[in-house]
Design a protein around this motif. Structure first.
Motif, short mmCIF file in Angstrom:
data_model
loop_
_atom_site.label_atom_id
_atom_site.label_comp_id
_atom_site.label_asym_id
_atom_site.label_seq_id
_atom_site.Cartn_x
_atom_site.Cartn_y
_atom_site.Cartn_z
N ASP A 34 -6.02 4.71 0.92
CA ASP A 34 -5.83 5.64 2.03
C ASP A 34 -5.05 5.01 3.18
OD1 ASP A 34 -7.17 7.65 0.71
OD2 ASP A 34 -9.09 7.27 1.70
N ILE A 35 -5.22 3.72 3.42
CA ILE A 35 -4.69 3.10 4.64
C ILE A 35 -3.66 2.01 4.37
CG2 ILE A 35 -5.35 1.79 6.72
CD1 ILE A 35 -8.10 3.15 6.52
N ILE A 36 -3.94 1.14 3.42
CA ILE A 36 -3.11 -0.06 3.23
C ILE A 36 -1.97 0.17 2.25
CG2 ILE A 36 -3.17 -2.49 2.53
CD1 ILE A 36 -6.12 -2.53 3.33
N GLY A 45 3.94 12.44 -2.36
CA GLY A 45 3.06 12.99 -1.34
C GLY A 45 2.82 12.07 -0.17
N HIS A 46 3.23 10.80 -0.28
CA HIS A 46 3.01 9.83 0.78
C HIS A 46 4.24 9.62 1.65
CE1 HIS A 46 -0.95 8.42 -0.67
NE2 HIS A 46 -0.47 8.64 -1.88
N TYR A 47 5.42 9.67 1.04
CA TYR A 47 6.66 9.42 1.75
C TYR A 47 7.51 10.68 1.76
CZ TYR A 47 5.70 4.41 1.13
OH TYR A 47 5.13 3.17 1.15
N PRO A 48 8.30 10.89 2.82
CA PRO A 48 9.28 11.99 2.78
C PRO A 48 10.33 11.73 1.71
CG PRO A 48 8.93 11.19 5.02
CD PRO A 48 8.27 10.21 4.11
N GLN A 49 11.07 12.74 1.37
CA GLN A 49 12.08 12.62 0.32
C GLN A 49 13.13 11.57 0.70
OE1 GLN A 49 14.10 16.29 -0.46
NE2 GLN A 49 15.33 15.48 -2.15
N PRO A 52 0.50 14.17 8.36
CA PRO A 52 -0.01 12.88 8.86
C PRO A 52 0.28 11.71 7.93
CG PRO A 52 -1.62 14.62 9.21
CD PRO A 52 -0.51 15.24 8.38
N SER A 53 0.24 11.93 6.62
CA SER A 53 0.50 10.84 5.68
C SER A 53 1.95 10.38 5.73
CB SER A 53 0.15 11.27 4.26
OG SER A 53 0.93 12.39 3.86
N SER A 54 2.86 11.21 6.20
CA SER A 54 4.28 10.85 6.26
C SER A 54 4.71 10.34 7.62
CB SER A 54 5.14 12.06 5.89
OG SER A 54 4.88 12.49 4.57
N GLN A 55 3.89 10.52 8.64
CA GLN A 55 4.30 10.13 9.99
C GLN A 55 4.44 8.62 10.12
OE1 GLN A 55 1.27 12.07 12.33
NE2 GLN A 55 2.59 13.81 12.83
N TYR A 83 -1.00 8.29 17.88
CA TYR A 83 -1.29 9.05 16.67
C TYR A 83 -2.45 8.45 15.87
CZ TYR A 83 2.98 11.91 17.02
OH TYR A 83 3.94 12.80 17.42
N ASN A 84 -3.13 7.45 16.45
CA ASN A 84 -4.21 6.74 15.75
C ASN A 84 -3.74 6.15 14.42
OD1 ASN A 84 -6.32 6.98 17.59
ND2 ASN A 84 -6.90 9.01 16.84
N GLN A 85 -2.50 5.65 14.41
CA GLN A 85 -1.94 5.08 13.19
C GLN A 85 -1.43 3.66 13.42
OE1 GLN A 85 0.88 7.64 11.22
NE2 GLN A 85 -0.49 9.39 11.22
N PHE A 86 -1.89 3.02 14.47
CA PHE A 86 -1.54 1.63 14.74
C PHE A 86 -2.45 0.74 13.89
CE2 PHE A 86 -1.47 -2.42 16.89
CZ PHE A 86 -0.17 -2.53 17.37
N ASN A 87 -1.85 -0.08 13.03
CA ASN A 87 -2.62 -0.92 12.11
C ASN A 87 -2.62 -2.36 12.61
OD1 ASN A 87 -3.74 -2.36 10.00
ND2 ASN A 87 -2.57 -1.34 8.41
N ALA A 88 -3.72 -2.76 13.22
CA ALA A 88 -3.84 -4.12 13.75
C ALA A 88 -4.64 -5.02 12.81
CB ALA A 88 -4.53 -4.08 15.11
#
Length: 698
Positions: free
Chosen positions: A231-233, A405-409, A478-481, A546-551
């Protein structure tokens, strides 16, 4: 008389010059000057001043065999003290002596090198190649364009440089801290290496036994950890194929049988990495136990050559990178590159016996490895293990490998182009010798590598399709942002890397407080570097919003550090030119980035590497605030703004700021930030106060 009779030519008839003049030495001809004469014959004929300033060569007596033995013994002594010392030629040994502060004689064979050194003394003073001892007492090479050296020079410009511990090359990764459960392991601090880990010796090394131990003791936690990883990594570090891995995992969960140590090693690394982002709380002891299992499996993994080997090595390297063992990470990454070469992942024309899925997975794995290795190269400023190898691997088919489904085209296509540009940037900086001091011509000449990279970056940004631009990020799933944000983060990071030398040069000129003309090209590129760093920093803030900062598992904190260091350079330049009035946006953005990492530091799951980088950002922000508040007269550079000027001479190729594709990101109001951690991080905010330990990244 007896002595004279024994000589082939008597002394009274011998015409030997006691010392040669400088001109004859340069001609490598015999100096024909008899005793008592003031000039030699050549200087008399050509009406040249006959002077002798160079000392006479000292003869070394002894047979060739004796001298060879003496040289071998001396080299062995040096290698015993400095195992990584380069003794291949005199120039390298002179550099080593300079780095260690040991005065050495200079022979005539190094005269050209010495002359060049005198011409560029100012450059050598600003950037010198250094060997640093790590916490094991081993010598590590860190290049002059590395982030470590960049931070060191930045601290010197701020007037706050002190001696630092090389903290991010940690102690031996195979050592474990002493715990009540491990009384046999002595706790040893400082820079001493620890050997003989008795705890590791008690772990079975066969795959079957480790598999049974893992299922028996930790089974209830595993499903949620595997879910958290994908889901995250997984989208940041696409090493595994999710469907295939989950299928193998379900079979293993039901039967407990596996004969592949590489797959079990990958599973353990998945558990270790996801333990920092999963909703379940995993103790440090459990994480250490799993890492001991990985250590037991790695010898068998490293002697195999297949895709599973590369996956296990890369996942192990990522864990080491995150936990202050970046030297061991570097070694494992290099091993993975060699295995990839061995099975032909770097070429499309190597025909595999596997089907389409296996081929596409190989492409994905190659480009993930390429990116991961080049990020380390850019941080260390070391030569790449991939180097200039011909890479004909195309980007993978996103539908076949399950990333639609994870990355844009076409995301991987444009990401691959950036990876190649990152590799070109690393090579350009490494080939420049001192990297940052490559001069105006590096940007002004149309055919220079730096100018070509700037053009390619501009074209990449101009040709980017609309669905991958930042303007549409809010409308993406959200998965593509996050992938789209990271695509632009990588773009601005490369821009900072290639243009950073110009900004450092500009700051050096201002700090000297002497009259020196800065070429217009360097000034323009330095402004581009500042704009890119600001955009990079704003993207980091936007990721947090966006709560997507991965520290915890990726390079987000490192990007924040790089942005912060360039912002500090901008503050230095501004203060030197204009004083503390009308400060640029860099200071406020630097404060916001310091606040960002401070919030992240409150989470106890942040690993050691990210924690060290975060404290650097907080510390730099504090020092910059003090720097701005100190009057320039106290810094001894009040004349800088009056004497410094920009040359207006034209150049055949320039890079106006507005044509480089650097579009500033609008600042985000603090009201837009959700300061809470993402749902999976809830309840983990109880952390001790931040401690600034004065450690440098590299």
């Amino acid at each position: 008389m007896e002595v004279n009779n024994k000589r082939r030519v008597p002394l009274d008839k011998r015409k030997r010059t006691e010392i040669s003049c400088d001109k004859c030495k340069s001609r490598k001809q015999k100096c024909d000057r008899l005793r008592g004469q003031s000039q030699c014959r050549y200087c008399q004929i050509n009406n040249i001043v006959c002077s002798t300033t160079q000392p006479r060569k000292q003869r070394i007596y002894g047979s060739d065999e004796t001298l060879r033995n003496r040289l071998t013994i001396l080299e062995s002594l040096v290698k015993g003290l400095l195992p990584d010392a380069n003794l291949s030629n005199n120039n390298e040994m002179l550099k080593l002596g300079k780095n260690l502060g040991i005065p050495l004689p200079i022979d005539e064979s190094a005269a050209d090198t010495e002359k060049k050194g005198k011409v560029s003394d100012s450059q050598d003073d600003e950037y010198s190649v250094s060997l640093f001892p790590d916490q094991q007492g081993q010598i590590q090479y860190i290049g002059p364009s590395s982030s470590f050296e960049f931070h060191r020079k930045l601290r010197m410009l701020l007037g706050s440089y002190v001696t630092y511990e090389f903290a991010m090359f940690g102690r031996n990764a195979a050592d474990q801290p002493s715990t009540p459960e491990m009384p046999g392991i002595a706790q040893m601090g400082g820079g001493k290496d620890r050997r003989g880990n008795s705890e590791l010796g008690s772990v079975p090394s066969d795959c079957g036994s480790l598999s049974n131990l893992l299922r028996k003791n930790d089974g209830p936690f595993l499903d949620s950890l595997v879910d958290a990883y994908f889901d995250i990594i997984h989208s940041d570090f696409p090493v595994l194929h999710e469907t295939s891995f989950r299928e193998a995992y379900e079979i293993w969960s039901a039967t407990g049988a596996t004969s592949d140590p590489a797959w079990l090693c990958s599973l353990l690394c998945v558990l270790i990495l996801s333990s920092r982002v999963a909703p379940v709380l995993i103790t440090d002891e459990m994480e250490r136990k799993w890492w001991r299992y990985v250590q037991a499996l790695l010898p068998a993994v490293m002697f195999s050559t297949n895709i599973s080997t590369i996956q296990a090595l890369m996942l192990s390297a990522l864990h080491l990178h995150n936990t202050n063992h970046r030297d061991a990470c570097w070694n494992l990454t290099g091993t993975a590159v060699r295995v990839a070469f061995a099975i032909g992942l770097h070429r499309d024309d190597v025909k595999h016996l596997q089907g389409p899925l296996r081929r596409e997975l190989g492409k994905q794995l190659w480009w993930t490895l390429y990116t991961f290795e080049q990020m380390q190269v850019s941080s260390y400023d070391r030569p790449s293990a991939i180097g200039d190898a011909v890479t004909s691997t195309s980007y993978p088919n996103e539908r076949i490998i399950g990333f639609a489904g994870h990355y844009p085209q076409d995301f991987m296509k444009w990401s691959q182009q950036l990876v190649l540009l990152l590799g070109s940037t690393c090579r350009a900086l490494n080939q420049a010798g001192t990297g940052i001091m490559s001069g105006e011509d590096a940007y002004r000449r149309p055919l220079s590598p730096e100018a070509g990279i700037l053009r390619d970056l501009t074209r990449w940004k101009e040709n980017l399709p609309p669905h991958l631009r930042l303007e549409v990020a809010d409308s993406l799933a959200p998965s593509s942002q996050r992938p789209v944000f990271l695509l632009h983060v990588q773009f601005y990071y490369i821009f900072v890397l290639i243009s950073k030398p110009a900004l450092v040069r500009r700051a050096m000129v201002l700090s000297k407080g002497v009259r020196e003309t800065l070429p217009q090209t360097l000034y323009t590129v330095s402004e581009t570097c500042i704009d890119s760093a600001r955009s990079l920093g704003r993207l980091m803030r936007r990721l947090e919003s966006y709560n997507q900062f991965n520290a915890f598992t990726w390079w987000d904190i490192f990007y924040t550090v790089m942005s912060s260091m360039v912002l500090v350079l901008d503050i230095i330049c501004h203060v030197k030119q204009h004083g503390s009035q009308s400060l640029p946006d860099s200071q406020s953005l630097l404060r916001e980035l310091a606040g960002l990492v401070t919030r992240q530091l409150q989470n106890p799951r942040m690993p050691g590497t990210m924690r060290t980088w975060s404290t650097v950002v907080v510390e730099l922000s504090s020092i910059a605030e003090q720097y701005v508040s100190v009057p320039q007269s106290a810094l001894g550079s009040s004349e800088a703004s009056a004497d410094w000027q920009i040359s207006d001479r034209g150049s055949p190729y320039t890079f106006p700021i507005n044509t480089l594709g650097v579009d500033p990101i609008e600042p985000i109001s603090s009201d837009h930030f959700n300061l809470a951690f993402p749902p999976i991080m809830a309840g983990l905010n109880d952390k001790a106060p931040i401690q600034l330990d004065g450690q440098l990244p590299h």
